[in-house]
Write a protein that holds these residues in place. Structure first.
Motif, PDB file in Angstrom:
ATOM      1  N   GLU A   1      46.191  15.253  18.631  1.00 40.05           N
ATOM      2  CA  GLU A   1      46.414  13.838  18.938  1.00 40.05           C
ATOM      3  C   GLU A   1      45.099  13.156  19.302  1.00 40.05           C
ATOM      4  O   GLU A   1      44.751  12.116  18.758  1.00 40.05           O
ATOM      5  N   ASN A   2      44.366  13.761  20.218  1.00 46.75           N
ATOM      6  CA  ASN A   2      43.055  13.246  20.617  1.00 46.75           C
ATOM      7  C   ASN A   2      41.998  14.154  20.006  1.00 46.75           C
ATOM      8  O   ASN A   2      41.366  14.949  20.697  1.00 46.75           O
ATOM      9  N   TYR A   3      41.818  14.028  18.711  1.00 48.86           N
ATOM     10  CA  TYR A   3      40.950  14.967  17.989  1.00 48.86           C
ATOM     11  C   TYR A   3      39.484  14.855  18.407  1.00 48.86           C
ATOM     12  O   TYR A   3      38.690  15.770  18.155  1.00 48.86           O
ATOM     13  N   GLN A   4      39.105  13.746  19.036  1.00 52.69           N
ATOM     14  CA  GLN A   4      37.713  13.590  19.460  1.00 52.69           C
ATOM     15  C   GLN A   4      37.379  14.447  20.675  1.00 52.69           C
ATOM     16  O   GLN A   4      36.208  14.676  20.973  1.00 52.69           O
ATOM     17  N   ASN A   5      38.399  14.930  21.359  1.00 51.94           N
ATOM     18  CA  ASN A   5      38.185  15.841  22.479  1.00 51.94           C
ATOM     19  C   ASN A   5      38.128  17.262  21.950  1.00 51.94           C
ATOM     20  O   ASN A   5      39.156  17.868  21.660  1.00 51.94           O
ATOM     21  N   GLU A   6      36.922  17.789  21.821  1.00 50.31           N
ATOM     22  CA  GLU A   6      36.751  19.149  21.310  1.00 50.31           C
ATOM     23  C   GLU A   6      36.322  20.113  22.416  1.00 50.31           C
ATOM     24  O   GLU A   6      35.745  21.161  22.142  1.00 50.31           O
ATOM     25  N   SER A   7      36.651  19.781  23.641  1.00 49.22           N
ATOM     26  CA  SER A   7      36.264  20.619  24.767  1.00 49.22           C
ATOM     27  C   SER A   7      36.934  21.985  24.687  1.00 49.22           C
ATOM     28  O   SER A   7      38.132  22.090  24.399  1.00 49.22           O
ATOM     29  N   TYR A   8      36.180  23.022  24.984  1.00 44.39           N
ATOM     30  CA  TYR A   8      36.743  24.367  25.027  1.00 44.39           C
ATOM     31  C   TYR A   8      37.650  24.569  26.238  1.00 44.39           C
ATOM     32  O   TYR A   8      38.286  25.617  26.373  1.00 44.39           O
ATOM     33  N   ASP A   9      37.713  23.581  27.105  1.00 39.65           N
ATOM     34  CA  ASP A   9      38.647  23.639  28.228  1.00 39.65           C
ATOM     35  C   ASP A   9      40.062  23.259  27.796  1.00 39.65           C
ATOM     36  O   ASP A   9      41.012  23.424  28.567  1.00 39.65           O
ATOM     37  N   SER A  10      40.206  22.731  26.588  1.00 36.84           N
ATOM     38  CA  SER A  10      41.518  22.341  26.074  1.00 36.84           C
ATOM     39  C   SER A  10      42.046  23.422  25.144  1.00 36.84           C
ATOM     40  O   SER A  10      41.486  24.518  25.066  1.00 36.84           O
ATOM     41  N   ASN A  11      43.125  23.145  24.418  1.00 35.05           N
ATOM     42  CA  ASN A  11      43.722  24.168  23.554  1.00 35.05           C
ATOM     43  C   ASN A  11      43.013  24.240  22.198  1.00 35.05           C
ATOM     44  O   ASN A  11      42.230  23.359  21.833  1.00 35.05           O
ATOM     45  N   ILE A  12      43.311  25.278  21.442  1.00 36.48           N
ATOM     46  CA  ILE A  12      42.604  25.552  20.196  1.00 36.48           C
ATOM     47  C   ILE A  12      42.841  24.495  19.124  1.00 36.48           C
ATOM     48  O   ILE A  12      42.021  24.322  18.224  1.00 36.48           O
ATOM     49  N   LEU A  13      43.933  23.747  19.217  1.00 33.00           N
ATOM     50  CA  LEU A  13      44.146  22.656  18.270  1.00 33.00           C
ATOM     51  C   LEU A  13      43.051  21.603  18.442  1.00 33.00           C
ATOM     52  O   LEU A  13      42.668  20.951  17.472  1.00 33.00           O
ATOM     53  N   GLN A  14      42.560  21.456  19.664  1.00 30.60           N
ATOM     54  CA  GLN A  14      41.507  20.476  19.938  1.00 30.60           C
ATOM     55  C   GLN A  14      40.138  20.954  19.453  1.00 30.60           C
ATOM     56  O   GLN A  14      39.389  20.184  18.869  1.00 30.60           O
ATOM     57  N   TRP A  15      39.816  22.224  19.713  1.00 33.32           N
ATOM     58  CA  TRP A  15      38.458  22.681  19.441  1.00 33.32           C
ATOM     59  C   TRP A  15      38.327  23.643  18.264  1.00 33.32           C
ATOM     60  O   TRP A  15      37.225  24.131  17.970  1.00 33.32           O
ATOM     61  N   GLY A  16      39.422  23.869  17.542  1.00 32.52           N
ATOM     62  CA  GLY A  16      39.363  24.818  16.434  1.00 32.52           C
ATOM     63  C   GLY A  16      38.335  24.449  15.382  1.00 32.52           C
ATOM     64  O   GLY A  16      37.603  25.314  14.874  1.00 32.52           O
ATOM     65  N   CYS A  17      38.246  23.179  15.030  1.00 27.89           N
ATOM     66  CA  CYS A  17      37.275  22.763  14.016  1.00 27.89           C
ATOM     67  C   CYS A  17      35.851  22.911  14.535  1.00 27.89           C
ATOM     68  O   CYS A  17      34.962  23.347  13.797  1.00 27.89           O
ATOM     69  N   ARG A  18      35.643  22.559  15.776  1.00 26.58           N
ATOM     70  CA  ARG A  18      34.303  22.720  16.370  1.00 26.58           C
ATOM     71  C   ARG A  18      33.854  24.172  16.274  1.00 26.58           C
ATOM     72  O   ARG A  18      32.720  24.460  15.861  1.00 26.58           O
ATOM     73  N   PHE A  19      34.748  25.065  16.640  1.00 25.86           N
ATOM     74  CA  PHE A  19      34.407  26.481  16.586  1.00 25.86           C
ATOM     75  C   PHE A  19      34.134  26.926  15.150  1.00 25.86           C
ATOM     76  O   PHE A  19      33.143  27.624  14.878  1.00 25.86           O
ATOM     77  N   ALA A  20      34.994  26.511  14.222  1.00 31.48           N
ATOM     78  CA  ALA A  20      34.862  26.950  12.835  1.00 31.48           C
ATOM     79  C   ALA A  20      33.566  26.472  12.200  1.00 31.48           C
ATOM     80  O   ALA A  20      32.854  27.249  11.552  1.00 31.48           O
ATOM     81  N   ARG A  21      33.248  25.209  12.376  1.00 30.87           N
ATOM     82  CA  ARG A  21      32.038  24.696  11.711  1.00 30.87           C
ATOM     83  C   ARG A  21      30.765  25.252  12.342  1.00 30.87           C
ATOM     84  O   ARG A  21      29.726  25.343  11.682  1.00 30.87           O
ATOM     85  N   ASN A  22      30.832  25.646  13.625  1.00 33.08           N
ATOM     86  CA  ASN A  22      29.665  26.243  14.260  1.00 33.08           C
ATOM     87  C   ASN A  22      29.512  27.721  13.915  1.00 33.08           C
ATOM     88  O   ASN A  22      28.391  28.236  13.857  1.00 33.08           O
ATOM     89  N   ALA A  23      30.635  28.399  13.687  1.00 37.18           N
ATOM     90  CA  ALA A  23      30.581  29.843  13.424  1.00 37.18           C
ATOM     91  C   ALA A  23      30.346  30.163  11.953  1.00 37.18           C
ATOM     92  O   ALA A  23      29.599  31.090  11.619  1.00 37.18           O
ATOM     93  N   ILE A  24      30.984  29.418  11.065  1.00 43.56           N
ATOM     94  CA  ILE A  24      30.872  29.700   9.632  1.00 43.56           C
ATOM     95  C   ILE A  24      29.514  29.233   9.128  1.00 43.56           C
ATOM     96  O   ILE A  24      29.143  28.072   9.298  1.00 43.56           O
ATOM     97  N   ASP A  25      28.796  30.121   8.481  1.00 41.28           N
ATOM     98  CA  ASP A  25      27.450  29.809   8.007  1.00 41.28           C
ATOM     99  C   ASP A  25      27.485  28.986   6.723  1.00 41.28           C
ATOM    100  O   ASP A  25      26.690  28.077   6.545  1.00 41.28           O
ATOM    101  N   GLU A  26      28.388  29.317   5.809  1.00 38.71           N
ATOM    102  CA  GLU A  26      28.558  28.567   4.570  1.00 38.71           C
ATOM    103  C   GLU A  26      29.912  28.901   3.973  1.00 38.71           C
ATOM    104  O   GLU A  26      30.457  29.981   4.203  1.00 38.71           O
ATOM    105  N   LEU A  27      30.478  27.957   3.220  1.00 36.70           N
ATOM    106  CA  LEU A  27      31.751  28.161   2.528  1.00 36.70           C
ATOM    107  C   LEU A  27      31.495  28.217   1.024  1.00 36.70           C
ATOM    108  O   LEU A  27      30.916  27.289   0.457  1.00 36.70           O
TER     109      LEU A  27
END
Length: 213
Positions: free
Chosen positions: A74-100
């Motif tokens: 709902e509040n996709y701009q909140n990517e804090s790791y203090d929230s649930n994975i729906l919020q920060w899943g993209c942040r984690f993925a784009r930082n961890a994945i080197d290339e697609l």
């Protein structure tokens, strides 16, 4: 890159008619292309580099998965790791994945990630990935990101337990949060996510976690 044959499933059932128009925006395409380090040579020869808005092509379908991963909270701009994975899943993925990278792959294999020091870190997406529903593609990106972060499976292609905190657990967590609280989507996409989460719980842990979604 070799050209391979891709059979397109029903575009309504897969969610591509829902998400396809969402990704057909140059600012989003430019952002996703850079955030996940796409390269032309990994997405041409029939994979859709020259037709990113064509939701029958693998590149468009990958972009839809990224869009779902990015904007389903709902509040996709909140990517804090203090929230649930729906919020920060993209942040984690784009930082961890080197290339697609888009590849043909072998029958039934969805994706594969190579990681480690002194090697070419990358995530390859295969034909079975592109055939998934959009919400499942997003969940797969979370799974592969966990591998890219350095966590492999510890029991063949399975995880030993929920407590191992591996890629299957992360995928289930994202899918279950999406099924419960996902926005800008459809009931069908949420239902498919819940079903996929339960399939993983029932088959991809040596010791069943003891619950279903």
């Amino acid at each position: 890159m070799a050209t391979c044959t891709f059979n397109v499933p029903d575009l309504n059932a897969s969610g591509d008619n829902l998400y396809g128009p969402k990704i057909c925006s140059q600012p989003f395409i430019d952002w996703a292309w850079n955030a996940f380090d796409f390269d032309k040579g990994d997405w041409d020869d029939g994979f859709g580099w020259d037709a990113v808005c064509d939701n029958r092509q693998p590149l468009s379908r990958t972009m839809s998965g990224i869009w779902c991963l990015t904007y389903s909270a709902e509040n996709y701009q909140n990517e804090s790791y203090d929230s649930n994975i729906l919020q920060w899943g993209c942040r984690f993925a784009r930082n961890a994945i080197d290339e697609l990278d888009g590849r043909c792959g072998s029958a039934g294999k969805i994706a594969w990630t190579q990681w480690g020091p002194f090697i070419d870190n990358k995530t390859e997406l295969y034909l079975s990935y592109f055939a998934q529903a959009v919400s499942l593609r997003a969940g797969t990106l979370v799974h592969e990101a966990r591998h890219a972060d350095g966590r492999g499976h510890d029991a063949g292609d399975r995880d030993s337990s929920w407590g191992y905190n591996g890629a299957w657990r992360w995928q289930v967590c994202w899918l279950s949060w999406f099924a419960s609280a996902g926005t800008r989507t459809s009931t069908a996409m949420k239902t498919l996510a819940r079903q996929r989460a339960n399939n993983i719980l029932n088959s991809d842990f040596v010791v069943h976690p003891g619950f279903n979604v």
